[in-house]
Design a protein around this motif. Structure first.
Motif, PDB file in Angstrom:
ATOM      1  N   PRO A 194       0.810  -1.230   0.000  1.00  0.00           N
ATOM      2  CA  PRO A 194       0.000   0.000   0.000  1.00  0.00           C
ATOM      3  C   PRO A 194       0.836   1.269   0.000  1.00  0.00           C
ATOM      4  CG  PRO A 194      -0.047  -1.075   2.153  1.00  0.00           C
ATOM      5  CD  PRO A 194       0.621  -2.034   1.209  1.00  0.00           C
ATOM      6  N   ALA A 195       0.275   2.313  -0.566  1.00  0.00           N
ATOM      7  CA  ALA A 195       0.985   3.587  -0.667  1.00  0.00           C
ATOM      8  C   ALA A 195       1.340   4.152   0.702  1.00  0.00           C
ATOM      9  CB  ALA A 195       0.133   4.598  -1.438  1.00  0.00           C
ATOM     10  N   SER A 196       0.549   3.779   1.727  1.00  0.00           N
ATOM     11  CA  SER A 196       0.814   4.289   3.076  1.00  0.00           C
ATOM     12  C   SER A 196       2.176   3.828   3.595  1.00  0.00           C
ATOM     13  CB  SER A 196      -0.287   3.815   4.038  1.00  0.00           C
ATOM     14  OG  SER A 196      -0.383   2.395   4.044  1.00  0.00           O
ATOM     15  N   PHE A 197       2.671   2.696   3.088  1.00  0.00           N
ATOM     16  CA  PHE A 197       3.991   2.206   3.509  1.00  0.00           C
ATOM     17  C   PHE A 197       5.075   3.217   3.178  1.00  0.00           C
ATOM     18  CE2 PHE A 197       7.939   0.133   2.095  1.00  0.00           C
ATOM     19  CZ  PHE A 197       8.348  -0.450   3.283  1.00  0.00           C
ATOM     20  N   TYR A 198       4.950   3.853   2.024  1.00  0.00           N
ATOM     21  CA  TYR A 198       5.982   4.791   1.580  1.00  0.00           C
ATOM     22  C   TYR A 198       5.932   6.108   2.348  1.00  0.00           C
ATOM     23  CZ  TYR A 198       6.484   1.452  -2.196  1.00  0.00           C
ATOM     24  OH  TYR A 198       6.690   0.300  -2.911  1.00  0.00           O
ATOM     25  N   ASN A 199       4.839   6.323   3.089  1.00  0.00           N
ATOM     26  CA  ASN A 199       4.779   7.521   3.930  1.00  0.00           C
ATOM     27  C   ASN A 199       5.813   7.477   5.049  1.00  0.00           C
ATOM     28  OD1 ASN A 199       2.638   8.494   2.389  1.00  0.00           O
ATOM     29  ND2 ASN A 199       1.079   7.602   3.739  1.00  0.00           N
ATOM     30  N   LEU A 200       6.290   6.260   5.374  1.00  0.00           N
ATOM     31  CA  LEU A 200       7.315   6.119   6.401  1.00  0.00           C
ATOM     32  C   LEU A 200       8.617   6.811   6.001  1.00  0.00           C
ATOM     33  CD1 LEU A 200       6.812   2.320   7.225  1.00  0.00           C
ATOM     34  CD2 LEU A 200       6.011   4.263   8.575  1.00  0.00           C
ATOM     35  N   PHE A 201       8.788   7.033   4.694  1.00  0.00           N
ATOM     36  CA  PHE A 201      10.010   7.653   4.187  1.00  0.00           C
ATOM     37  C   PHE A 201       9.851   9.152   3.941  1.00  0.00           C
ATOM     38  CE2 PHE A 201       9.962   3.210   2.970  1.00  0.00           C
ATOM     39  CZ  PHE A 201      11.218   2.765   3.361  1.00  0.00           C
ATOM     40  N   GLY A 202       8.733   9.720   4.421  1.00  0.00           N
ATOM     41  CA  GLY A 202       8.509  11.158   4.289  1.00  0.00           C
ATOM     42  C   GLY A 202       8.335  11.573   2.837  1.00  0.00           C
ATOM     43  N   SER A 203       8.902  12.711   2.492  1.00  0.00           N
ATOM     44  CA  SER A 203       8.766  13.242   1.133  1.00  0.00           C
ATOM     45  C   SER A 203       9.445  12.351   0.105  1.00  0.00           C
ATOM     46  CB  SER A 203       9.350  14.651   1.059  1.00  0.00           C
ATOM     47  OG  SER A 203      10.728  14.647   1.414  1.00  0.00           O
ATOM     48  N   MET A 204      10.489  11.621   0.520  1.00  0.00           N
ATOM     49  CA  MET A 204      11.174  10.705  -0.401  1.00  0.00           C
ATOM     50  C   MET A 204      10.240   9.593  -0.856  1.00  0.00           C
ATOM     51  SD  MET A 204      15.037  10.213   1.055  1.00  0.00           S
ATOM     52  CE  MET A 204      15.356   9.019  -0.247  1.00  0.00           C
ATOM     53  N   GLY A 205       9.350   9.167   0.042  1.00  0.00           N
ATOM     54  CA  GLY A 205       8.421   8.107  -0.302  1.00  0.00           C
ATOM     55  C   GLY A 205       7.492   8.492  -1.429  1.00  0.00           C
ATOM     56  N   ALA A 206       7.101   9.776  -1.474  1.00  0.00           N
ATOM     57  CA  ALA A 206       6.203  10.244  -2.528  1.00  0.00           C
ATOM     58  C   ALA A 206       6.936  10.473  -3.838  1.00  0.00           C
ATOM     59  CB  ALA A 206       5.511  11.533  -2.074  1.00  0.00           C
ATOM     60  N   ASN A 207       8.175  10.966  -3.746  1.00  0.00           N
ATOM     61  CA  ASN A 207       8.922  11.337  -4.958  1.00  0.00           C
ATOM     62  C   ASN A 207       9.743  10.195  -5.549  1.00  0.00           C
ATOM     63  OD1 ASN A 207       7.984  14.006  -4.696  1.00  0.00           O
ATOM     64  ND2 ASN A 207       9.662  14.514  -3.290  1.00  0.00           N
ATOM     65  N   TYR A 208      10.111   9.227  -4.710  1.00  0.00           N
ATOM     66  CA  TYR A 208      10.993   8.152  -5.176  1.00  0.00           C
ATOM     67  C   TYR A 208      10.420   6.778  -4.819  1.00  0.00           C
ATOM     68  CZ  TYR A 208      14.332  11.971  -5.652  1.00  0.00           C
ATOM     69  OH  TYR A 208      14.946  13.143  -6.002  1.00  0.00           O
ATOM     70  N   ARG A 209       9.137   6.608  -5.050  1.00  0.00           N
ATOM     71  CA  ARG A 209       8.489   5.344  -4.700  1.00  0.00           C
ATOM     72  C   ARG A 209       9.115   4.171  -5.454  1.00  0.00           C
ATOM     73  NH1 ARG A 209       2.059   3.681  -5.356  1.00  0.00           N
ATOM     74  NH2 ARG A 209       2.357   1.465  -4.851  1.00  0.00           N
ATOM     75  N   SER A 210       9.341   4.341  -6.737  1.00  0.00           N
ATOM     76  CA  SER A 210       9.912   3.251  -7.544  1.00  0.00           C
ATOM     77  C   SER A 210      11.300   2.874  -7.057  1.00  0.00           C
ATOM     78  CB  SER A 210       9.975   3.670  -9.016  1.00  0.00           C
ATOM     79  OG  SER A 210       8.692   3.914  -9.529  1.00  0.00           O
ATOM     80  N   GLU A 211      12.117   3.873  -6.748  1.00  0.00           N
ATOM     81  CA  GLU A 211      13.487   3.618  -6.321  1.00  0.00           C
ATOM     82  C   GLU A 211      13.526   2.931  -4.961  1.00  0.00           C
ATOM     83  OE1 GLU A 211      12.406   6.333  -7.733  1.00  0.00           O
ATOM     84  OE2 GLU A 211      13.626   6.466  -9.566  1.00  0.00           O
ATOM     85  N   ILE A 212      12.687   3.389  -4.021  1.00  0.00           N
ATOM     86  CA  ILE A 212      12.627   2.771  -2.696  1.00  0.00           C
ATOM     87  C   ILE A 212      12.151   1.325  -2.811  1.00  0.00           C
ATOM     88  CG2 ILE A 212      11.445   2.821  -0.457  1.00  0.00           C
ATOM     89  CD1 ILE A 212      11.402   5.883  -0.721  1.00  0.00           C
ATOM     90  N   SER A 213      11.115   1.112  -3.620  1.00  0.00           N
ATOM     91  CA  SER A 213      10.602  -0.241  -3.839  1.00  0.00           C
ATOM     92  C   SER A 213      11.677  -1.146  -4.417  1.00  0.00           C
ATOM     93  CB  SER A 213       9.399  -0.179  -4.792  1.00  0.00           C
ATOM     94  OG  SER A 213       8.935  -1.476  -5.094  1.00  0.00           O
ATOM     95  N   ALA A 214      12.471  -0.617  -5.354  1.00  0.00           N
ATOM     96  CA  ALA A 214      13.535  -1.408  -5.977  1.00  0.00           C
ATOM     97  C   ALA A 214      14.597  -1.802  -4.966  1.00  0.00           C
ATOM     98  CB  ALA A 214      14.165  -0.615  -7.120  1.00  0.00           C
ATOM     99  N   VAL A 215      15.003  -0.872  -4.110  1.00  0.00           N
ATOM    100  CA  VAL A 215      16.036  -1.154  -3.107  1.00  0.00           C
ATOM    101  C   VAL A 215      15.582  -2.261  -2.153  1.00  0.00           C
ATOM    102  CG1 VAL A 215      17.266  -0.221  -1.112  1.00  0.00           C
ATOM    103  CG2 VAL A 215      17.128   1.119  -3.218  1.00  0.00           C
ATOM    104  N   ILE A 216      14.381  -2.131  -1.632  1.00  0.00           N
ATOM    105  CA  ILE A 216      13.866  -3.123  -0.681  1.00  0.00           C
ATOM    106  C   ILE A 216      13.730  -4.489  -1.345  1.00  0.00           C
ATOM    107  CG2 ILE A 216      11.898  -3.758   0.760  1.00  0.00           C
ATOM    108  CD1 ILE A 216      11.418  -0.756   1.191  1.00  0.00           C
ATOM    109  N   THR A 217      13.186  -4.489  -2.557  1.00  0.00           N
ATOM    110  CA  THR A 217      12.991  -5.755  -3.276  1.00  0.00           C
ATOM    111  C   THR A 217      14.312  -6.447  -3.556  1.00  0.00           C
ATOM    112  OG1 THR A 217      11.008  -4.860  -4.337  1.00  0.00           O
ATOM    113  CG2 THR A 217      11.996  -6.815  -5.323  1.00  0.00           C
TER     114      THR A 217
END
Length: 229
Positions: free
Chosen positions: A82-105
């Motif tokens: 869910p998109a709410s997961f990326y809220n844990l990363f603050g503004s980065m979660g909204a702007n770099y969702r694909s990149e954060i998802s890639a790193v974790i995966t």
């Protein structure tokens, strides 16, 4: 015959389109390698612990991850979390969702592969060295940290680096979720100048040069380690 034209390709184009993707691909490779080795070593220790409640879940995780194509794991995590997961990363979660998802995966996926490498490295250490550590009063943790793991890491270093090269190649799969990696940089460049075929050919050449050079260095390192042994 293809009417190829590479005249558009210069340093300005590289700096505007390719370098950004190259930096992310390298960063993703380094972070996924460090995270993968760390969690992979923990998984390896769980599988070698001799305790069913540790061995079983680790085996399920490792075998499960190794049985699923990486691109599916990338898409699953990106689409199902869910998109709410990326809220844990603050503004980065909204702007770099694909990149954060890639790193974790990548960390989660590569941990399964590095786990098997580290497990093989640990099992390659002669049992006598384990017994020697115990004989001088070392605990299991001290023995593993000071005697076994350093040697296992050295023995498996060429294999770890080879897996890292494969990891770098696999970073091109994050293109599927829109992350700006090296391949995405070439793709964007090709669309900007109307030279998609040339851009993909250049991407293939760059990947080949980088990976072949790194593979050659790993082979040299492997020979040096073999001489030291």
């Amino acid at each position: 015959m293809l009417n190829l034209d590479f005249s558009f390709y210069n340093w300005e184009v590289i700096s505007n389109f390719v370098l950004k993707g190259f930096y992310f691909s390298v960063m993703l490779t380094l972070i996924a390698t460090i995270g993968g080795v760390f969690f992979g070593t923990l998984l390896a220790l769980m599988r070698l612990s001799g305790k069913k409640w540790l061995d079983a879940p680790a085996a399920v995780y490792v075998n499960g991850m190794r049985s699923i194509p990486l691109v599916m794991v990338i898409l699953w995590f990106f689409l199902l979390v869910p998109a709410s997961f990326y809220n844990l990363f603050g503004s980065m979660g909204a702007n770099y969702r694909s990149e954060i998802s890639a790193v974790i995966t990548f960390i989660a996926f590569e941990a399964a592969y590095f786990s098997e490498i580290m497990r093989a490295g640990i099992q390659s250490i002669p049992r006598g060295q384990v017994n020697a550590g115990q004989a001088v009063g070392m605990t299991y943790g001290q023995n593993m940290r000071l005697v076994i793991l350093p040697q296992a890491f050295r023995n498996m270093l060429p294999v770890l680096l080879t897996q890292t090269i494969i990891l770098f190649q696999d970073t091109s799969l994050v293109y599927a979720i829109g992350a700006y990696d090296l391949l995405k940089g070439f793709d964007t460049m090709g669309k900007q100048y109307g030279r998609t075929v040339e851009s993909y050919l250049l991407a293939a050449v760059v990947y080949f040069i980088l990976c072949y050079s790194l593979s050659w260095m790993v082979k040299r390192l492997h020979k040096k380690i073999a001489i030291i042994r």
